[in-house]
Design a protein around this motif. Sequence first.
Motif, PDB file in Angstrom:
ATOM      1  N   ASP A   1       0.786  -1.146  -0.003  1.00  0.00           N
ATOM      2  CA  ASP A   1       0.060  -0.061   0.120  1.00  0.00           C
ATOM      3  C   ASP A   1       0.737   1.298  -0.052  1.00  0.00           C
ATOM      4  OD1 ASP A   1       0.981   0.123   2.564  1.00  0.00           O
ATOM      5  OD2 ASP A   1      -0.992  -0.204   3.688  1.00  0.00           O
ATOM      6  N   SER A   2       2.288   1.334  -0.363  1.00  0.00           N
ATOM      7  CA  SER A   2       3.008   2.223  -0.465  1.00  0.00           C
ATOM      8  C   SER A   2       4.062   1.851  -1.574  1.00  0.00           C
ATOM      9  CB  SER A   2       3.751   2.669   1.012  1.00  0.00           C
ATOM     10  OG  SER A   2       4.500   1.704   1.373  1.00  0.00           O
ATOM     11  N   ASP A   3       4.465   2.968  -2.357  1.00  0.00           N
ATOM     12  CA  ASP A   3       5.529   3.026  -3.232  1.00  0.00           C
ATOM     13  C   ASP A   3       6.871   2.597  -2.661  1.00  0.00           C
ATOM     14  OD1 ASP A   3       3.690   3.268  -5.467  1.00  0.00           O
ATOM     15  OD2 ASP A   3       3.988   5.614  -5.054  1.00  0.00           O
ATOM     16  N   GLU A   4       7.642   1.618  -2.988  1.00  0.00           N
ATOM     17  CA  GLU A   4       8.856   1.408  -2.655  1.00  0.00           C
ATOM     18  C   GLU A   4       9.752   1.393  -3.699  1.00  0.00           C
ATOM     19  OE1 GLU A   4       8.864  -2.168  -0.852  1.00  0.00           O
ATOM     20  OE2 GLU A   4       7.359  -2.052   0.492  1.00  0.00           O
ATOM     21  N   GLU A   5      11.014   2.126  -3.496  1.00  0.00           N
ATOM     22  CA  GLU A   5      12.012   2.132  -4.913  1.00  0.00           C
ATOM     23  C   GLU A   5      12.420   0.680  -5.133  1.00  0.00           C
ATOM     24  OE1 GLU A   5      16.079   4.389  -5.657  1.00  0.00           O
ATOM     25  OE2 GLU A   5      15.138   4.831  -3.961  1.00  0.00           O
ATOM     26  N   GLY A   6      12.239   0.405  -6.323  1.00  0.00           N
ATOM     27  CA  GLY A   6      12.770  -0.895  -6.766  1.00  0.00           C
ATOM     28  C   GLY A   6      11.917  -2.034  -6.492  1.00  0.00           C
ATOM     29  N   GLY A   7      10.605  -1.633  -5.849  1.00  0.00           N
ATOM     30  CA  GLY A   7       9.692  -2.736  -5.573  1.00  0.00           C
ATOM     31  C   GLY A   7       8.666  -2.801  -6.189  1.00  0.00           C
ATOM     32  N   PRO A   8       7.534  -3.450  -5.899  1.00  0.00           N
ATOM     33  CA  PRO A   8       6.214  -3.840  -6.563  1.00  0.00           C
ATOM     34  C   PRO A   8       5.543  -2.505  -6.492  1.00  0.00           C
ATOM     35  CG  PRO A   8       6.223  -4.959  -4.644  1.00  0.00           C
ATOM     36  CD  PRO A   8       7.779  -4.506  -4.840  1.00  0.00           C
ATOM     37  N   ALA A   9       4.677  -2.311  -7.449  1.00  0.00           N
ATOM     38  CA  ALA A   9       3.724  -1.111  -7.486  1.00  0.00           C
ATOM     39  C   ALA A   9       2.641  -1.408  -6.360  1.00  0.00           C
ATOM     40  CB  ALA A   9       3.118  -0.804  -8.627  1.00  0.00           C
ATOM     41  N   ARG A  10       1.914  -0.353  -5.950  1.00  0.00           N
ATOM     42  CA  ARG A  10       0.825  -0.526  -4.858  1.00  0.00           C
ATOM     43  C   ARG A  10      -0.240  -1.537  -5.709  1.00  0.00           C
ATOM     44  NH1 ARG A  10      -1.063   5.207  -3.472  1.00  0.00           N
ATOM     45  NH2 ARG A  10      -0.942   5.294  -5.486  1.00  0.00           N
ATOM     46  N   GLY A  11      -0.632  -2.262  -4.672  1.00  0.00           N
ATOM     47  CA  GLY A  11      -1.738  -3.269  -5.084  1.00  0.00           C
ATOM     48  C   GLY A  11      -1.922  -4.813  -4.407  1.00  0.00           C
ATOM     49  N   LEU A  12      -2.588  -5.692  -4.612  1.00  0.00           N
ATOM     50  CA  LEU A  12      -2.869  -6.718  -3.721  1.00  0.00           C
ATOM     51  C   LEU A  12      -2.102  -7.631  -4.844  1.00  0.00           C
ATOM     52  CD1 LEU A  12      -4.018  -8.543  -1.423  1.00  0.00           C
ATOM     53  CD2 LEU A  12      -6.023  -8.766  -2.610  1.00  0.00           C
ATOM     54  N   TYR A  13      -1.183  -8.765  -4.216  1.00  0.00           N
ATOM     55  CA  TYR A  13      -0.706  -9.747  -4.863  1.00  0.00           C
ATOM     56  C   TYR A  13      -0.797 -11.168  -4.480  1.00  0.00           C
ATOM     57  CZ  TYR A  13       2.094  -5.743  -7.118  1.00  0.00           C
ATOM     58  OH  TYR A  13       2.243  -4.612  -7.696  1.00  0.00           O
ATOM     59  N   ARG A  14      -0.801 -12.009  -5.161  1.00  0.00           N
ATOM     60  CA  ARG A  14      -0.821 -13.443  -4.988  1.00  0.00           C
ATOM     61  C   ARG A  14       0.642 -13.922  -4.797  1.00  0.00           C
ATOM     62  NH1 ARG A  14      -3.317 -14.836  -8.994  1.00  0.00           N
ATOM     63  NH2 ARG A  14      -5.295 -15.070  -8.415  1.00  0.00           N
ATOM     64  N   LEU A  15       0.916 -14.710  -3.875  1.00  0.00           N
ATOM     65  CA  LEU A  15       2.310 -15.343  -3.796  1.00  0.00           C
ATOM     66  C   LEU A  15       2.248 -16.525  -4.402  1.00  0.00           C
ATOM     67  CD1 LEU A  15       3.170 -14.214  -0.099  1.00  0.00           C
ATOM     68  CD2 LEU A  15       3.583 -12.933  -2.362  1.00  0.00           C
ATOM     69  N   ALA A  16       3.071 -16.671  -5.630  1.00  0.00           N
ATOM     70  CA  ALA A  16       3.130 -17.942  -6.245  1.00  0.00           C
ATOM     71  C   ALA A  16       3.335 -19.215  -5.601  1.00  0.00           C
ATOM     72  CB  ALA A  16       3.941 -17.883  -7.318  1.00  0.00           C
ATOM     73  N   PRO A  17       2.549 -20.447  -5.790  1.00  0.00           N
ATOM     74  CA  PRO A  17       2.860 -21.508  -4.807  1.00  0.00           C
ATOM     75  C   PRO A  17       4.348 -21.992  -5.181  1.00  0.00           C
ATOM     76  CG  PRO A  17       0.703 -21.349  -6.111  1.00  0.00           C
ATOM     77  CD  PRO A  17       1.383 -20.398  -6.463  1.00  0.00           C
ATOM     78  N   LYS A  18       4.660 -22.520  -4.160  1.00  0.00           N
ATOM     79  CA  LYS A  18       5.929 -23.348  -4.126  1.00  0.00           C
ATOM     80  C   LYS A  18       6.138 -24.380  -3.228  1.00  0.00           C
ATOM     81  CE  LYS A  18       8.705 -19.850  -1.571  1.00  0.00           C
ATOM     82  NZ  LYS A  18       9.767 -18.811  -1.648  1.00  0.00           N
ATOM     83  N   ALA A  19       6.862 -25.373  -3.302  1.00  0.00           N
ATOM     84  CA  ALA A  19       6.954 -26.466  -2.525  1.00  0.00           C
ATOM     85  C   ALA A  19       7.780 -26.129  -1.164  1.00  0.00           C
ATOM     86  CB  ALA A  19       8.272 -27.469  -3.025  1.00  0.00           C
ATOM     87  N   CYS A  20       7.227 -26.721  -0.090  1.00  0.00           N
ATOM     88  CA  CYS A  20       7.778 -26.201   1.190  1.00  0.00           C
ATOM     89  C   CYS A  20       7.150 -27.259   2.455  1.00  0.00           C
ATOM     90  CB  CYS A  20       6.648 -24.732   1.697  1.00  0.00           C
ATOM     91  SG  CYS A  20       5.047 -24.978   1.807  1.00  0.00           S
ATOM     92  N   SER A  21       7.650 -27.207   3.520  1.00  0.00           N
ATOM     93  CA  SER A  21       7.330 -28.143   4.557  1.00  0.00           C
ATOM     94  C   SER A  21       6.805 -27.331   5.704  1.00  0.00           C
ATOM     95  CB  SER A  21       8.478 -29.039   4.886  1.00  0.00           C
ATOM     96  OG  SER A  21       9.522 -28.035   5.440  1.00  0.00           O
ATOM     97  N   SER A  22       6.935 -26.134   5.628  1.00  0.00           N
ATOM     98  CA  SER A  22       6.316 -24.998   6.539  1.00  0.00           C
ATOM     99  C   SER A  22       6.160 -23.747   6.414  1.00  0.00           C
ATOM    100  CB  SER A  22       7.105 -25.218   7.932  1.00  0.00           C
ATOM    101  OG  SER A  22       6.540 -24.125   8.915  1.00  0.00           O
ATOM    102  N   VAL A  23       5.250 -22.924   6.682  1.00  0.00           N
ATOM    103  CA  VAL A  23       5.411 -21.374   6.242  1.00  0.00           C
ATOM    104  C   VAL A  23       6.166 -20.606   7.100  1.00  0.00           C
ATOM    105  CG1 VAL A  23       3.051 -21.545   5.458  1.00  0.00           C
ATOM    106  CG2 VAL A  23       3.294 -20.967   7.833  1.00  0.00           C
ATOM    107  N   VAL A  24       6.836 -21.209   7.911  1.00  0.00           N
ATOM    108  CA  VAL A  24       7.774 -20.446   9.057  1.00  0.00           C
ATOM    109  C   VAL A  24       8.946 -20.088   8.352  1.00  0.00           C
ATOM    110  CG1 VAL A  24       9.267 -20.677  10.977  1.00  0.00           C
ATOM    111  CG2 VAL A  24       6.916 -21.701  11.096  1.00  0.00           C
TER     112      VAL A  24
END
Length: 228
Positions: A111-134
Motif C-alpha cells: 500500500d505504499s510505493d517502494e523504490e525498486g519494489g512492486p507497485a501498490r496493489g494486492l498480490y498473489r504469492l506464487a505456490p512453491k514447495a515447502c514443509s512449513s510457512v515459517v
Amino acid sequence: MTTRYRQSGQSLISMMVGLVISLLTIAAMLVLYKNIIESSGNASRSALRDGQVSSALLAAQSELQEAGFGIPMQDGLDTRLSVSSDGKQVSWRFKHELGQADQCAGLRLVDSDEEGGPARGLYRLAPKACSSVVGLSWSSNQLQPVASEAAFFEPTRKDGTTYDGAEREIGALTLQGGYAFHAVADTCMPYQQQDTVEQAGQRITLRQSVDDVLFSVCLPNLAFTPAT
C-alpha cells in the motif's frame, strides 16, 4: 375634439431586464447540467472501481480457502498459517491433491510505493514447495497481481488507463495505508452455513479498523479439535 392615442410596447429597459433574467436562467441551467454530468461521471467511475476491487477481494478469499487443505490436523497451526508482523502478508500451506508434496502460497498487500519494489496493489504469492510457512519468503518476480495499483488506488477506464486531473474520482485511494491481514481463532463455517460448529478454526480478515473490514473469510481446513 380629437383624442390622441400614444403607441405603447417594450421599452429598452424592460428588454434589458428580460435579457439579464434569461442569461441568469441559462447560466444556472448550465451549472446544474455541469454538476449532473460530474456526478454521473463520478458514479460511473465509482461503480467501475468498486467492481474491480470486489472481483479482486473475491479472488483473494477463494485463494485463502485452500489454506490447510490436505495437511494433517496434528501439524502445528504456525506451520500451516502465518501472518507477517506488519499484517501486510498472509501465507499458508496446503496440498493441490492428496498424496502430492506440500505447497505454500499467500497474499501480499503493498500500500505504499517502494523504490525498486512492486507497485501498490494486492498480490498473489506464487505456490512453491515447502514443509512449513515459517521463515518463508517470496521475491518480487514471484508476485502475481490480483488487483493492480489501478484497481485499488486509481479508478480506470475500460481500456485500463487511469483518469487524470478533474476526471479523477474524489476518494479513489481506497486502500492507501492502514489496512492489514489479521488471523483470529473462531468457531466458523464458510458463508455462515451454521452458527456453531464442534471444531474451532481460523478466520482471516483484511481490515483497517474493527469497523472498517474489507473481507472476513473462514478457513475450515485449519480447524482443530479444542482441548476438553
